[in-house]
Design a protein around this motif. Structure first.
Motif, PDB file in Angstrom:
ATOM      1  N   MET A   1       0.690  -1.263   0.012  1.00  0.00           N
ATOM      2  CA  MET A   1      -0.030  -0.208  -0.073  1.00  0.00           C
ATOM      3  C   MET A   1       0.833   1.336  -0.161  1.00  0.00           C
ATOM      4  O   MET A   1       1.968   1.155   0.471  1.00  0.00           O
ATOM      5  CB  MET A   1      -0.966   0.190   1.199  1.00  0.00           C
ATOM      6  CG  MET A   1      -1.858  -1.146   1.284  1.00  0.00           C
ATOM      7  SD  MET A   1      -3.112  -0.780   2.710  1.00  0.00           S
ATOM      8  CE  MET A   1      -4.671  -1.050   1.614  1.00  0.00           C
ATOM      9  N   PHE A   2       0.445   2.424  -0.441  1.00  0.00           N
ATOM     10  CA  PHE A   2       1.042   3.695  -0.380  1.00  0.00           C
ATOM     11  C   PHE A   2      -0.201   4.818  -0.209  1.00  0.00           C
ATOM     12  O   PHE A   2      -1.206   4.446  -0.342  1.00  0.00           O
ATOM     13  CB  PHE A   2       2.034   3.930  -1.499  1.00  0.00           C
ATOM     14  CG  PHE A   2       1.247   3.884  -2.970  1.00  0.00           C
ATOM     15  CD1 PHE A   2       0.631   5.057  -3.508  1.00  0.00           C
ATOM     16  CD2 PHE A   2       1.119   2.540  -3.856  1.00  0.00           C
ATOM     17  CE1 PHE A   2       0.171   5.006  -4.894  1.00  0.00           C
ATOM     18  CE2 PHE A   2       0.467   2.574  -4.830  1.00  0.00           C
ATOM     19  CZ  PHE A   2       0.155   3.929  -5.527  1.00  0.00           C
ATOM     20  N   VAL A   3       0.332   5.843   0.233  1.00  0.00           N
ATOM     21  CA  VAL A   3      -0.447   6.911   0.293  1.00  0.00           C
ATOM     22  C   VAL A   3      -0.063   8.136  -0.766  1.00  0.00           C
ATOM     23  O   VAL A   3       0.978   8.103  -0.739  1.00  0.00           O
ATOM     24  CB  VAL A   3      -0.455   7.685   1.785  1.00  0.00           C
ATOM     25  CG1 VAL A   3      -1.530   9.043   1.793  1.00  0.00           C
ATOM     26  CG2 VAL A   3      -0.866   6.722   2.703  1.00  0.00           C
ATOM     27  N   ALA A   4      -0.929   8.531  -1.647  1.00  0.00           N
ATOM     28  CA  ALA A   4      -0.680   9.456  -2.599  1.00  0.00           C
ATOM     29  C   ALA A   4      -1.545  10.436  -2.879  1.00  0.00           C
ATOM     30  O   ALA A   4      -2.833  10.304  -2.493  1.00  0.00           O
ATOM     31  CB  ALA A   4      -0.665   8.506  -3.986  1.00  0.00           C
ATOM     32  N   LEU A   5      -1.276  11.568  -3.405  1.00  0.00           N
ATOM     33  CA  LEU A   5      -2.014  12.594  -4.246  1.00  0.00           C
ATOM     34  C   LEU A   5      -2.197  12.322  -5.662  1.00  0.00           C
ATOM     35  O   LEU A   5      -0.967  11.802  -6.457  1.00  0.00           O
ATOM     36  CB  LEU A   5      -1.669  13.742  -3.940  1.00  0.00           C
ATOM     37  CG  LEU A   5      -1.765  14.528  -2.645  1.00  0.00           C
ATOM     38  CD1 LEU A   5      -0.819  14.122  -1.750  1.00  0.00           C
ATOM     39  CD2 LEU A   5      -1.830  15.914  -2.449  1.00  0.00           C
ATOM     40  N   SER A  42       3.168  10.137  -0.843  1.00  0.00           N
ATOM     41  CA  SER A  42       3.563  10.722   0.091  1.00  0.00           C
ATOM     42  C   SER A  42       4.304   9.686   1.104  1.00  0.00           C
ATOM     43  O   SER A  42       4.958  10.205   1.985  1.00  0.00           O
ATOM     44  CB  SER A  42       2.522  11.512   0.927  1.00  0.00           C
ATOM     45  OG  SER A  42       1.496  10.766   1.057  1.00  0.00           O
ATOM     46  N   CYS A  43       3.915   8.589   0.871  1.00  0.00           N
ATOM     47  CA  CYS A  43       4.270   7.409   2.110  1.00  0.00           C
ATOM     48  C   CYS A  43       4.047   6.122   1.567  1.00  0.00           C
ATOM     49  O   CYS A  43       2.955   5.757   1.058  1.00  0.00           O
ATOM     50  CB  CYS A  43       3.666   7.623   3.286  1.00  0.00           C
ATOM     51  SG  CYS A  43       4.344   6.351   4.787  1.00  0.00           S
ATOM     52  N   PHE A  44       5.126   5.217   1.356  1.00  0.00           N
ATOM     53  CA  PHE A  44       5.222   4.144   1.020  1.00  0.00           C
ATOM     54  C   PHE A  44       5.251   3.026   2.218  1.00  0.00           C
ATOM     55  O   PHE A  44       5.766   3.086   3.177  1.00  0.00           O
ATOM     56  CB  PHE A  44       6.098   3.444  -0.080  1.00  0.00           C
ATOM     57  CG  PHE A  44       6.325   2.124  -0.416  1.00  0.00           C
ATOM     58  CD1 PHE A  44       5.543   1.683  -1.381  1.00  0.00           C
ATOM     59  CD2 PHE A  44       7.197   1.045   0.070  1.00  0.00           C
ATOM     60  CE1 PHE A  44       5.425   0.460  -1.907  1.00  0.00           C
ATOM     61  CE2 PHE A  44       7.071  -0.343  -0.211  1.00  0.00           C
ATOM     62  CZ  PHE A  44       6.110  -0.616  -1.139  1.00  0.00           C
ATOM     63  N   GLU A 155      -5.086   9.484  -1.204  1.00  0.00           N
ATOM     64  CA  GLU A 155      -5.869   8.359  -1.339  1.00  0.00           C
ATOM     65  C   GLU A 155      -4.733   7.330  -0.758  1.00  0.00           C
ATOM     66  O   GLU A 155      -3.703   7.260  -0.729  1.00  0.00           O
ATOM     67  CB  GLU A 155      -5.849   7.886  -2.900  1.00  0.00           C
ATOM     68  CG  GLU A 155      -6.729   8.603  -3.492  1.00  0.00           C
ATOM     69  CD  GLU A 155      -6.991   8.366  -5.096  1.00  0.00           C
ATOM     70  OE1 GLU A 155      -6.356   7.373  -5.298  1.00  0.00           O
ATOM     71  OE2 GLU A 155      -7.832   8.909  -5.885  1.00  0.00           O
ATOM     72  N   LEU A 156      -5.482   6.467   0.026  1.00  0.00           N
ATOM     73  CA  LEU A 156      -4.722   4.872   0.380  1.00  0.00           C
ATOM     74  C   LEU A 156      -5.159   4.140  -0.529  1.00  0.00           C
ATOM     75  O   LEU A 156      -6.202   3.748  -1.131  1.00  0.00           O
ATOM     76  CB  LEU A 156      -5.302   4.498   1.684  1.00  0.00           C
ATOM     77  CG  LEU A 156      -4.618   3.414   2.287  1.00  0.00           C
ATOM     78  CD1 LEU A 156      -3.102   3.522   2.377  1.00  0.00           C
ATOM     79  CD2 LEU A 156      -5.472   2.822   3.547  1.00  0.00           C
ATOM     80  N   VAL A 157      -3.886   3.693  -1.262  1.00  0.00           N
ATOM     81  CA  VAL A 157      -4.037   2.759  -2.456  1.00  0.00           C
ATOM     82  C   VAL A 157      -3.287   1.385  -2.306  1.00  0.00           C
ATOM     83  O   VAL A 157      -2.088   1.128  -1.631  1.00  0.00           O
ATOM     84  CB  VAL A 157      -3.215   3.414  -3.760  1.00  0.00           C
ATOM     85  CG1 VAL A 157      -3.261   2.700  -4.880  1.00  0.00           C
ATOM     86  CG2 VAL A 157      -3.732   4.907  -3.962  1.00  0.00           C
ATOM     87  N   HIS A 171      -3.609  -0.795  -9.318  1.00  0.00           N
ATOM     88  CA  HIS A 171      -3.653   0.220  -8.083  1.00  0.00           C
ATOM     89  C   HIS A 171      -5.478   0.073  -7.837  1.00  0.00           C
ATOM     90  O   HIS A 171      -6.129   0.153  -8.773  1.00  0.00           O
ATOM     91  CB  HIS A 171      -3.205   1.630  -8.417  1.00  0.00           C
ATOM     92  CG  HIS A 171      -2.030   1.548  -8.622  1.00  0.00           C
ATOM     93  ND1 HIS A 171      -1.255   2.774  -8.989  1.00  0.00           N
ATOM     94  CD2 HIS A 171      -0.714   0.736  -8.221  1.00  0.00           C
ATOM     95  CE1 HIS A 171       0.233   2.498  -9.000  1.00  0.00           C
ATOM     96  NE2 HIS A 171       0.305   1.384  -8.517  1.00  0.00           N
ATOM     97  N   ARG A 172      -5.652   0.041  -6.818  1.00  0.00           N
ATOM     98  CA  ARG A 172      -7.171   0.104  -6.066  1.00  0.00           C
ATOM     99  C   ARG A 172      -7.069   1.089  -4.995  1.00  0.00           C
ATOM    100  O   ARG A 172      -6.544   0.918  -4.000  1.00  0.00           O
ATOM    101  CB  ARG A 172      -7.607  -1.242  -5.985  1.00  0.00           C
ATOM    102  CG  ARG A 172      -9.093  -1.207  -5.321  1.00  0.00           C
ATOM    103  CD  ARG A 172      -9.421  -2.684  -4.942  1.00  0.00           C
ATOM    104  NE  ARG A 172      -8.559  -3.436  -3.937  1.00  0.00           N
ATOM    105  CZ  ARG A 172      -8.626  -3.243  -2.690  1.00  0.00           C
ATOM    106  NH1 ARG A 172      -9.388  -2.476  -2.122  1.00  0.00           N
ATOM    107  NH2 ARG A 172      -7.953  -3.881  -1.917  1.00  0.00           N
ATOM    108  N   THR A 173      -8.255   2.120  -5.016  1.00  0.00           N
ATOM    109  CA  THR A 173      -8.176   3.141  -4.000  1.00  0.00           C
ATOM    110  C   THR A 173      -8.880   2.403  -2.970  1.00  0.00           C
ATOM    111  O   THR A 173     -10.068   1.978  -3.218  1.00  0.00           O
ATOM    112  CB  THR A 173      -8.664   4.327  -4.432  1.00  0.00           C
ATOM    113  OG1 THR A 173      -7.835   5.021  -5.522  1.00  0.00           O
ATOM    114  CG2 THR A 173      -8.850   5.387  -3.450  1.00  0.00           C
ATOM    115  N   VAL A 174      -8.150   2.257  -1.760  1.00  0.00           N
ATOM    116  CA  VAL A 174      -9.076   1.800  -0.461  1.00  0.00           C
ATOM    117  C   VAL A 174      -9.655   2.781   0.054  1.00  0.00           C
ATOM    118  O   VAL A 174     -10.705   2.444   0.764  1.00  0.00           O
ATOM    119  CB  VAL A 174      -7.775   1.122   0.391  1.00  0.00           C
ATOM    120  CG1 VAL A 174      -8.584   0.681   1.602  1.00  0.00           C
ATOM    121  CG2 VAL A 174      -7.052  -0.022  -0.417  1.00  0.00           C
ATOM    122  N   ALA A 175      -9.499   3.978   0.281  1.00  0.00           N
ATOM    123  CA  ALA A 175     -10.036   5.240   0.976  1.00  0.00           C
ATOM    124  C   ALA A 175      -9.437   6.314   0.543  1.00  0.00           C
ATOM    125  O   ALA A 175      -8.159   6.693   0.174  1.00  0.00           O
ATOM    126  CB  ALA A 175      -9.622   5.096   2.591  1.00  0.00           C
TER     127      ALA A 175
END
Length: 182
Positions: A1-5, A42-44, A155-157, A171-175
């Motif tokens: 998972m990762f957090v991204a814009l 922004s964070c892996f 997004e949390l991906v 990639h699938r957006t979780v939130a």
């Protein structure tokens, strides 16, 4: 998972046009990232156990509310050594760094292993499995300047390696996590 814009479609269209102009100068051996998956990480997070996901989302929502929506634009670019070609960002990058730090702390609070290193806002355009001479193509990115856009969420991906077309990640957006206190 990762957090991204994710930049909006108009910003991605400008970048897609700029990348098309780079292709004649690109060295052999570059693997271009899929434009539909372009994002600013922004964070892996690597593997996130299922029981932790809800706690992580709750913590990420709190982190997102602490930073107001950002005005950003894709601008400039460069390379990390001779293996990664990237485009940079301009605008509210100080606030973006604050957001990335808050995201990392949210992940640490959920007891996830997070690599702590300096955050360098960028969007990866291409990678090479072995070092390739990409200085010329990286220099051409210096001139790129996209239009400003407003980032209102991150997004949390979840990423599944090799599951997409041609062996690309899926990639699938979780939130979706809304920025700022509205």
């Amino acid at each position: 998972m990762f957090v991204a814009l994710r930049p909006p479609p108009a910003a991605l269209a400008e970048l897609r046009a700029a990348v098309a102009g780079l292709l004649p100068f690109a060295p052999d051996g570059l693997r271009w990232t899929v434009a539909e998956q372009w994002h600013l990480t922004s964070c892996f997070l690597a593997e996130v156990p299922d029981p932790v996901v809800e706690d992580l989302i709750r913590r990420l929502r709190r982190a997102a509310t602490a930073v107001e929506p950002l005005t950003l634009r894709l601008r400039g670019g460069g390379r990390f050594g001779d293996r990664v070609l990237w485009v940079g960002l301009d605008g509210d990058t100080a606030a973006l760094r604050v957001l990335a730090t808050k995201v990392r702390y949210a992940a640490l609070g959920a007891e996830l292993d997070v690599e702590i290193r300096r955050f360098r806002p960028h969007l990866t355009l291409a990678r090479a499995g072995r070092p390739v001479a990409m200085a010329q193509v990286a220099e051409r990115l210096h001139e790129f300047a996209g239009s400003p856009w407003r980032a209102v969420s991150m997004e949390l991906v979840h990423s599944t390696l090799g599951a997409g077309p041609g062996g690309t990640p899926r990639h699938r957006t979780v939130a979706e996590l809304i920025l700022g206190r509205r």
